[in-house]
Design a protein around this motif. Structure first.
Motif, PDB file in Angstrom:
ATOM      1  N   HIS A 297       8.324  -4.604  55.083  1.00 36.05           N
ATOM      2  CA  HIS A 297       7.848  -6.003  54.666  1.00 36.05           C
ATOM      3  C   HIS A 297       8.303  -6.950  55.372  1.00 36.05           C
ATOM      4  O   HIS A 297       9.198  -7.578  54.553  1.00 36.05           O
ATOM      5  CB  HIS A 297       7.471  -6.000  53.413  1.00 36.05           C
ATOM      6  CG  HIS A 297       6.819  -4.594  52.644  1.00 36.05           C
ATOM      7  ND1 HIS A 297       5.559  -4.692  52.665  1.00 36.05           N
ATOM      8  CD2 HIS A 297       7.206  -3.535  52.046  1.00 36.05           C
ATOM      9  CE1 HIS A 297       5.194  -3.466  51.915  1.00 36.05           C
ATOM     10  NE2 HIS A 297       6.297  -2.956  51.365  1.00 36.05           N
TER      11      HIS A 297
ATOM     12  N   TYR B  48       6.449  -9.588  56.852  1.00 37.27           N
ATOM     13  CA  TYR B  48       5.597 -11.122  56.219  1.00 37.27           C
ATOM     14  C   TYR B  48       5.141 -10.452  54.937  1.00 37.27           C
ATOM     15  O   TYR B  48       4.182  -9.426  55.167  1.00 37.27           O
ATOM     16  CB  TYR B  48       4.546 -11.462  57.128  1.00 37.27           C
ATOM     17  CG  TYR B  48       3.618 -12.501  56.667  1.00 37.27           C
ATOM     18  CD1 TYR B  48       4.193 -13.790  56.526  1.00 37.27           C
ATOM     19  CD2 TYR B  48       2.353 -12.229  56.380  1.00 37.27           C
ATOM     20  CE1 TYR B  48       3.495 -14.906  55.711  1.00 37.27           C
ATOM     21  CE2 TYR B  48       1.619 -13.245  55.642  1.00 37.27           C
ATOM     22  CZ  TYR B  48       2.211 -14.296  55.512  1.00 37.27           C
ATOM     23  OH  TYR B  48       1.215 -15.364  54.750  1.00 37.27           O
ATOM     24  N   LEU B  49       5.338 -11.040  54.032  1.00 32.09           N
ATOM     25  CA  LEU B  49       4.649 -10.194  52.533  1.00 32.09           C
ATOM     26  C   LEU B  49       4.840 -11.553  51.393  1.00 32.09           C
ATOM     27  O   LEU B  49       5.654 -11.965  50.950  1.00 32.09           O
ATOM     28  CB  LEU B  49       5.624  -9.343  52.131  1.00 32.09           C
ATOM     29  CG  LEU B  49       5.298  -8.523  50.811  1.00 32.09           C
ATOM     30  CD1 LEU B  49       3.916  -8.106  51.001  1.00 32.09           C
ATOM     31  CD2 LEU B  49       6.525  -7.769  50.284  1.00 32.09           C
ATOM     32  N   PRO B  50       3.644 -11.881  51.352  1.00 31.78           N
ATOM     33  CA  PRO B  50       3.301 -12.862  50.068  1.00 31.78           C
ATOM     34  C   PRO B  50       3.253 -11.856  48.940  1.00 31.78           C
ATOM     35  O   PRO B  50       2.390 -10.799  48.904  1.00 31.78           O
ATOM     36  CB  PRO B  50       1.753 -13.209  50.311  1.00 31.78           C
ATOM     37  CG  PRO B  50       1.423 -12.822  51.673  1.00 31.78           C
ATOM     38  CD  PRO B  50       2.293 -11.724  51.891  1.00 31.78           C
TER      39      PRO B  50
ATOM     40  N   THR C 290       6.091 -15.028  45.775  1.00 34.23           N
ATOM     41  CA  THR C 290       6.920 -15.698  46.710  1.00 34.23           C
ATOM     42  C   THR C 290       6.481 -15.059  48.236  1.00 34.23           C
ATOM     43  O   THR C 290       5.585 -14.231  48.102  1.00 34.23           O
ATOM     44  CB  THR C 290       8.517 -15.827  46.201  1.00 34.23           C
ATOM     45  OG1 THR C 290       9.344 -16.312  47.297  1.00 34.23           O
ATOM     46  CG2 THR C 290       8.717 -14.337  45.800  1.00 34.23           C
ATOM     47  N   TYR C 291       7.267 -15.177  49.025  1.00 33.98           N
ATOM     48  CA  TYR C 291       7.295 -14.581  50.152  1.00 33.98           C
ATOM     49  C   TYR C 291       8.516 -13.768  50.756  1.00 33.98           C
ATOM     50  O   TYR C 291       9.526 -14.484  50.384  1.00 33.98           O
ATOM     51  CB  TYR C 291       7.090 -15.484  51.646  1.00 33.98           C
ATOM     52  CG  TYR C 291       5.786 -16.261  51.222  1.00 33.98           C
ATOM     53  CD1 TYR C 291       4.443 -15.794  51.954  1.00 33.98           C
ATOM     54  CD2 TYR C 291       5.545 -16.998  50.455  1.00 33.98           C
ATOM     55  CE1 TYR C 291       3.346 -16.334  51.986  1.00 33.98           C
ATOM     56  CE2 TYR C 291       4.358 -18.024  50.299  1.00 33.98           C
ATOM     57  CZ  TYR C 291       3.002 -17.497  50.924  1.00 33.98           C
ATOM     58  OH  TYR C 291       2.018 -18.064  50.866  1.00 33.98           O
TER      59      TYR C 291
ATOM     60  N   LYS D 103      11.640 -12.783  52.957  1.00 35.70           N
ATOM     61  CA  LYS D 103      12.265 -13.864  53.603  1.00 35.70           C
ATOM     62  C   LYS D 103      12.422 -13.662  54.944  1.00 35.70           C
ATOM     63  O   LYS D 103      12.673 -14.693  55.900  1.00 35.70           O
ATOM     64  CB  LYS D 103      13.757 -13.875  53.133  1.00 35.70           C
ATOM     65  CG  LYS D 103      13.988 -14.645  51.790  1.00 35.70           C
ATOM     66  CD  LYS D 103      13.802 -16.050  52.033  1.00 35.70           C
ATOM     67  CE  LYS D 103      14.767 -16.992  52.840  1.00 35.70           C
ATOM     68  NZ  LYS D 103      16.196 -16.745  52.523  1.00 35.70           N
TER      69      LYS D 103
ATOM     70  N   SER E 294      11.475 -13.211  59.050  1.00 33.62           N
ATOM     71  CA  SER E 294      10.088 -13.382  59.958  1.00 33.62           C
ATOM     72  C   SER E 294      10.179 -12.399  61.069  1.00 33.62           C
ATOM     73  O   SER E 294      11.176 -11.830  61.142  1.00 33.62           O
ATOM     74  CB  SER E 294      10.342 -14.807  60.739  1.00 33.62           C
ATOM     75  OG  SER E 294      11.470 -14.709  61.539  1.00 33.62           O
TER      76      SER E 294
ATOM     77  N   THR F 132      -4.148 -13.365  59.709  1.00 32.54           N
ATOM     78  CA  THR F 132      -2.688 -14.094  59.085  1.00 32.54           C
ATOM     79  C   THR F 132      -1.717 -13.313  59.920  1.00 32.54           C
ATOM     80  O   THR F 132      -0.780 -13.736  60.110  1.00 32.54           O
ATOM     81  CB  THR F 132      -2.926 -13.956  57.660  1.00 32.54           C
ATOM     82  OG1 THR F 132      -3.915 -14.787  57.236  1.00 32.54           O
ATOM     83  CG2 THR F 132      -1.543 -14.637  57.447  1.00 32.54           C
ATOM     84  N   TRP F 133      -1.732 -11.958  59.545  1.00 27.56           N
ATOM     85  CA  TRP F 133      -0.579 -10.938  60.042  1.00 27.56           C
ATOM     86  C   TRP F 133      -0.358 -11.345  61.454  1.00 27.56           C
ATOM     87  O   TRP F 133       0.771 -11.329  62.106  1.00 27.56           O
ATOM     88  CB  TRP F 133      -0.710  -9.807  59.793  1.00 27.56           C
ATOM     89  CG  TRP F 133       0.043  -9.394  58.627  1.00 27.56           C
ATOM     90  CD1 TRP F 133       1.225  -8.648  58.550  1.00 27.56           C
ATOM     91  CD2 TRP F 133      -0.179  -9.472  57.073  1.00 27.56           C
ATOM     92  NE1 TRP F 133       1.616  -8.464  57.372  1.00 27.56           N
ATOM     93  CE2 TRP F 133       0.679  -9.053  56.344  1.00 27.56           C
ATOM     94  CE3 TRP F 133      -1.322 -10.268  56.382  1.00 27.56           C
ATOM     95  CZ2 TRP F 133       0.882  -9.238  54.854  1.00 27.56           C
ATOM     96  CZ3 TRP F 133      -1.268 -10.335  55.170  1.00 27.56           C
ATOM     97  CH2 TRP F 133      -0.212  -9.734  54.235  1.00 27.56           C
TER      98      TRP F 133
ATOM     99  N   GLN G  96       1.449 -14.353  62.312  1.00 24.69           N
ATOM    100  CA  GLN G  96       2.923 -14.138  61.843  1.00 24.69           C
ATOM    101  C   GLN G  96       3.771 -13.541  63.294  1.00 24.69           C
ATOM    102  O   GLN G  96       4.811 -13.760  63.454  1.00 24.69           O
ATOM    103  CB  GLN G  96       3.133 -13.460  60.667  1.00 24.69           C
ATOM    104  CG  GLN G  96       2.683 -14.214  59.469  1.00 24.69           C
ATOM    105  CD  GLN G  96       3.321 -15.642  59.303  1.00 24.69           C
ATOM    106  OE1 GLN G  96       4.595 -15.625  59.446  1.00 24.69           O
ATOM    107  NE2 GLN G  96       2.634 -16.409  58.967  1.00 24.69           N
TER     108      GLN G  96
ATOM    109  N   GLN H 292      15.238 -16.461  44.741  1.00 24.30           N
ATOM    110  CA  GLN H 292      13.978 -15.714  44.356  1.00 24.30           C
ATOM    111  C   GLN H 292      13.931 -14.790  43.232  1.00 24.30           C
ATOM    112  O   GLN H 292      13.366 -14.471  42.302  1.00 24.30           O
ATOM    113  CB  GLN H 292      13.555 -15.053  45.580  1.00 24.30           C
ATOM    114  CG  GLN H 292      12.980 -16.041  46.821  1.00 24.30           C
ATOM    115  CD  GLN H 292      12.680 -15.288  47.953  1.00 24.30           C
ATOM    116  OE1 GLN H 292      13.551 -14.859  48.732  1.00 24.30           O
ATOM    117  NE2 GLN H 292      11.480 -15.734  48.574  1.00 24.30           N
TER     118      GLN H 292
END
Ligand code: URP
Ligand code: ZN
Ligand code: ZN
Length: 463
Positions: free
Chosen positions: A64, A66-68, A72-73, A75, A77, A111-112, A115, A327
């Motif tokens: 994961h 990119y993971l909302p 939270t998200y 960390k 990238s 969106t993905w 990123q 987090q």
């Protein structure tokens, strides 16, 4: 520019021999006993691999980046995650494109892509999560499969968030069967988790250690059996992600024996960490909160045996980095709110080699198979990825089997403020890592190119 790897011992899932490997235009074009470098085009990079293993680039089929998630998200990238992957010998990872409950799949796909495009230093692809099922979702899901996403993801946990109900499960597996797509699944019974968590909370059991008790092995065993039953009805192909315990493995094995097309993944965390980590004093335990949770140590021998004999196909990470500093404390007074996940993308291969091969639990071929080849085969990437042969992408890992290092957050590239394996001593090191014929890591330093990583289009292969 060409690349010549000279004199190494090439090890794949099924072969072992000493040879030179030459790559031109990103793919392997020659494998020979002695390739004369002076006969190659000027500018060819020559790497001396004598005394080293040459492995195919490793594949992490469950990350994961990119993971909302849980307010939270994650960390990392695509840049930090791919650099960390490469430094650890992983040259391809499979992330998850997860539409929110009321979001359209195509919007999530966009969106993905925003990123990932231009940001990754190694190749990647996604599993597409189906988080609800209606006509529009079905149409868009078909469209995304047509764009090269050859696998689904479903969550039988996370009620009210990503989780799907039985009707949606039924329809998703039916569609997967029609399209020839494999469905990966998080198998924990969401109702049991929700009810048991609430009960613990109401009893004042709010600290991180109670996370385990909200989802004991029987909850995962039920989820696994549930998936198998629905898969059997449709003759659909399924892949259990992050399997953690003997009880769930027994249900997967039983299903496989009666003919269900099922594959199993475990995680390096489950092979090496046990529930005592998630019982550490104070909030330290939160570093080790993930779902399914870390289990009783007795499960580790069962999982190692499963990997050794192939009942478990793959060893992944479920890399989900959330900072301990700001987090994980979201769940300071309520374990249900601790962002779930334990980062491991950078360390998976070293740990598997050190604890698996160097300690005699796995042979070299099962090591390569479980950390690379099986993922490529199951997810439609083989033989482009996952092996060393003519025509394959020149993703190579020149491995020093003797070098010893100590894992430490201070030295990691993963963008997270702790390491779950802090202080672990490991034997075996990815000295040089290439991505499609270009050196991307050398001696622990990233020397690759951010943005060179490509989205890998995958055809459905599970008819
Ligand atoms: O705890 C976990 N596993 N976090 C990441 C999301 C998931 O369930 O895979
Ligand atoms: Zn999961
Ligand atoms: Zn996951």
């Amino acid at each position: 520019m060409g690349l010549l790897v000279k004199g190494g011992e090439v090890v794949t899932a099924s072969a072992r021999y000493t040879a030179d490997v030459y790559a031109e235009n990103e793919t392997i074009t020659r494998i020979d006993k002695n390739i004369d470098a002076s006969q190659l085009p000027p500018g060819t990079e020559v790497i001396d691999a004598s005394g080293k293993y040459v492995f195919p680039g490793f594949i992490d089929p469950h990350t994961h980046i990119y993971l909302p998630f849980m307010g939270t998200y994650a960390k990392d990238s695509y840049t930090s995650g791919s650099k960390a992957a490469i430094l650890g010998g992983t040259t391809t990872f499979i992330d998850f494109c997860i539409p929110g409950k009321s979001e359209q799949p195509l919007a999530a796909f966009e969106t993905w892509n925003k990123q990932s495009e231009g940001s990754s230093a190694c190749d990647y692809t996604y599993h597409l999560a189906v988080t609800r099922y209606d006509e529009e979702v079905e149409a868009q899901t078909r469209e995304i499969v047509g764009k090269g996403v050859g696998s689904f993801k479903i969550f039988l946990a996370y009620k009210g968030a990503f989780g799907i109900d039985d009707g949606e499960l039924y329809n998703t597996l039916k569609l997967a069967k029609q399209l020839g797509v494999i469905t990966t699944a998080h198998c924990e019974n969401e109702t049991l988790v929700t009810e048991m968590s609430q009960r613990l909370f109401d009893e004042g059991k709010v600290e991180p250690e109670w996370h385990y008790h909200s989802r004991p092995p029987l909850v995962e065993a039920e989820g696994t059996n549930h998936l198998m039953t629905f898969a059997e009805v449709h003759d659909a192909h399924v892949y259990v992600v992050h399997l953690s315990c003997e009880e769930a493995l027994a249900n997967a094995r039983r299903a496989k024996h009666r003919g269900v097309n099922a594959w199993v993944e475990t995680l390096i965390q489950f092979l090496l960490l046990d529930m005592t980590y998630a019982e550490r004093d104070g909030f330290e335990a939160a570093k080790f909160v993930m779902s399914p949770p870390l289990r009783d140590k007795r499960n580790q021998d069962v999982l190692w045996a499963g990997v050794k004999h192939g009942l478990i196909s793959t060893v992944a990470t479920d890399h989900a980095p959330f900072d301990y500093g700001d987090q994980k404390p979201m769940g300071k007074d309520d374990f249900r709110k601790i962002p779930n996940g334990i980062p491991a993308l950078e360390e998976r291969v070293k740990l598997l080699y050190s604890e698996g091969v160097a300690k005699g639990r796995l042979d070299l071929h099962r090591f390569v198979d479980s950390a690379s080849t099986q993922a490529a085969k199951i997810f439609g990437l083989f033989p482009r990825k996952g092996t060393i042969q003519l025509g394959a992408d020149a993703d190579l890992v020149i491995w020093d089997p003797k070098r010893q290092t100590t894992i430490s957050q201070k030295q990691q590239t993963m963008n997270v403020d702790y390491s779950a394996f802090e202080g672990w001593k490991v034997t075996g090191y990815p000295e040089v890592v290439t991505v499609r014929g270009a050196v991307a890591a050398r001696d622990g330093k990233f020397v690759g190119t951010v943005g060179r990583g490509r989205f890998l289009q995958r055809e459905p292969t599970h008819f």
